[in-house]
Write a protein that holds these residues in place. Structure first.
Motif, PDB file in Angstrom:
ATOM      1  N   GLY A  91       0.843  -1.194   0.000  1.00  0.00           N
ATOM      2  CA  GLY A  91       0.000   0.000   0.000  1.00  0.00           C
ATOM      3  C   GLY A  91       0.873   1.236   0.000  1.00  0.00           C
ATOM      4  N   ASN A  92       0.674   2.118   0.960  1.00  0.00           N
ATOM      5  CA  ASN A  92       1.460   3.350   1.009  1.00  0.00           C
ATOM      6  C   ASN A  92       2.435   3.396   2.180  1.00  0.00           C
ATOM      7  OD1 ASN A  92      -0.290   3.669   3.110  1.00  0.00           O
ATOM      8  ND2 ASN A  92      -1.177   5.592   2.394  1.00  0.00           N
ATOM      9  N   SER A  93       2.786   2.254   2.742  1.00  0.00           N
ATOM     10  CA  SER A  93       3.675   2.239   3.893  1.00  0.00           C
ATOM     11  C   SER A  93       4.663   1.082   3.814  1.00  0.00           C
ATOM     12  CB  SER A  93       2.860   2.115   5.188  1.00  0.00           C
ATOM     13  OG  SER A  93       3.715   2.022   6.291  1.00  0.00           O
ATOM     14  N   LEU A  94       5.916   1.391   4.090  1.00  0.00           N
ATOM     15  CA  LEU A  94       6.937   0.337   4.150  1.00  0.00           C
ATOM     16  C   LEU A  94       6.675  -0.622   5.310  1.00  0.00           C
ATOM     17  CD1 LEU A  94      10.211   2.356   3.460  1.00  0.00           C
ATOM     18  CD2 LEU A  94       9.069   0.772   1.920  1.00  0.00           C
ATOM     19  N   ARG A  95       5.929  -0.171   6.299  1.00  0.00           N
ATOM     20  CA  ARG A  95       5.634  -1.023   7.454  1.00  0.00           C
ATOM     21  C   ARG A  95       4.837  -2.262   7.067  1.00  0.00           C
ATOM     22  NH1 ARG A  95       3.810   3.958  11.102  1.00  0.00           N
ATOM     23  NH2 ARG A  95       5.872   4.743  11.573  1.00  0.00           N
ATOM     24  N   ASN A  96       4.120  -2.205   5.943  1.00  0.00           N
ATOM     25  CA  ASN A  96       3.311  -3.337   5.502  1.00  0.00           C
ATOM     26  C   ASN A  96       4.126  -4.402   4.769  1.00  0.00           C
ATOM     27  OD1 ASN A  96       1.091  -2.016   6.558  1.00  0.00           O
ATOM     28  ND2 ASN A  96       0.539  -1.093   4.615  1.00  0.00           N
ATOM     29  N   LEU A  97       5.406  -4.140   4.528  1.00  0.00           N
ATOM     30  CA  LEU A  97       6.264  -5.117   3.869  1.00  0.00           C
ATOM     31  C   LEU A  97       6.792  -6.118   4.889  1.00  0.00           C
ATOM     32  CD1 LEU A  97       8.345  -2.744   1.582  1.00  0.00           C
ATOM     33  CD2 LEU A  97       6.557  -4.319   0.849  1.00  0.00           C
ATOM     34  N   ASP A  98       7.193  -7.283   4.403  1.00  0.00           N
ATOM     35  CA  ASP A  98       7.782  -8.260   5.313  1.00  0.00           C
ATOM     36  C   ASP A  98       9.174  -7.771   5.737  1.00  0.00           C
ATOM     37  OD1 ASP A  98       9.921  -9.878   3.521  1.00  0.00           O
ATOM     38  OD2 ASP A  98       8.149  -9.380   2.307  1.00  0.00           O
ATOM     39  N   ALA A  99       9.684  -8.355   6.808  1.00  0.00           N
ATOM     40  CA  ALA A  99      10.949  -7.900   7.410  1.00  0.00           C
ATOM     41  C   ALA A  99      12.117  -7.989   6.431  1.00  0.00           C
ATOM     42  CB  ALA A  99      11.247  -8.707   8.667  1.00  0.00           C
ATOM     43  N   ALA A 100      12.194  -9.032   5.640  1.00  0.00           N
ATOM     44  CA  ALA A 100      13.309  -9.195   4.694  1.00  0.00           C
ATOM     45  C   ALA A 100      13.291  -8.101   3.630  1.00  0.00           C
ATOM     46  CB  ALA A 100      13.255 -10.570   4.045  1.00  0.00           C
ATOM     47  N   THR A 101      12.126  -7.757   3.151  1.00  0.00           N
ATOM     48  CA  THR A 101      12.015  -6.716   2.126  1.00  0.00           C
ATOM     49  C   THR A 101      12.366  -5.349   2.707  1.00  0.00           C
ATOM     50  OG1 THR A 101      10.295  -8.013   1.045  1.00  0.00           O
ATOM     51  CG2 THR A 101      10.499  -5.737   0.364  1.00  0.00           C
TER      52      THR A 101
END
Length: 180
Positions: free
Chosen positions: A135-145
């Motif tokens: 979406g619009n936040s890096l927080r929604n990515l998995d830890a490795a990404t």
């Protein structure tokens, strides 16, 4: 977005200090070469801080250093470009300085972001699917990404710090005439 905006405030403070100091120094001494050298070193130092540490205090200190360098370099360009072309063409010198500053900003940001995304894609497993889920936040990515993003950004910070330091060394060949 609010936190990101607040983190830019120290950059404005650094810019104000650097610009004010540069203006007073040029008016008092007439010499300007040091502005380029110290300004580029401050930029390099700011990127080195960002490379070494991501804590809030370090980012704040880096923003101050980057702003300080920006203040010095802006004054350098504002003084040198018109002066170099002589009294008759000072307006052209100011216009060329503004154009070069805008073009350099666009190219610098474009090249840096291209490098970040290419490094992120090759080291961090960035995919179109992962971006769509974020979406619009890096927080929604998995830890490795997310870790891949940090590694990619760190590489760009380090290369920027080294390149700016090398360019700062080249400023020693700028003619250091005394302004009237």
């Amino acid at each position: 977005p609010a936190i990101a905006g607040l983190l830019l405030l120290p950059m404005g403070v650094g810019n104000l200090i650097g610009s004010g100091w540069a203006s007073r120094s040029i008016a008092k001494t007439g010499y300007y070469r040091w502005l380029a050298t110290v300004g580029l070193c401050a930029f390099s130092f700011g990127f080195l801080i960002l490379y070494l540490n991501h804590q809030l205090w370090a980012v704040t200190f880096a923003a101050i250093a980057l702003g300080f360098g920006s203040g010095l370099l802006t004054q350098f360009g504002s003084v040198v470009a018109p002066h170099a072309l002589g009294h008759k063409n000072r307006g052209s010198g100011s216009a060329i300085n503004s154009f070069a500053r805008q073009l350099g900003g666009v190219l610098g940001i474009g090249i840096s972001l291209t490098a970040i995304f290419q490094l992120w894609k090759s080291h961090g497993g960035l995919t179109l699917a992962s971006l769509e889920t974020a979406g619009n936040s890096l927080r929604n990515l998995d830890a490795a990404t997310r870790e891949g993003f940090v590694i990619a950004t760190n590489n760009v910070y380090l290369v920027s710090a080294i390149a700016l330091l090398a360019i700062a060394l080249l400023t020693r060949w700028i003619v250091n005439e005394r302004l009237e």
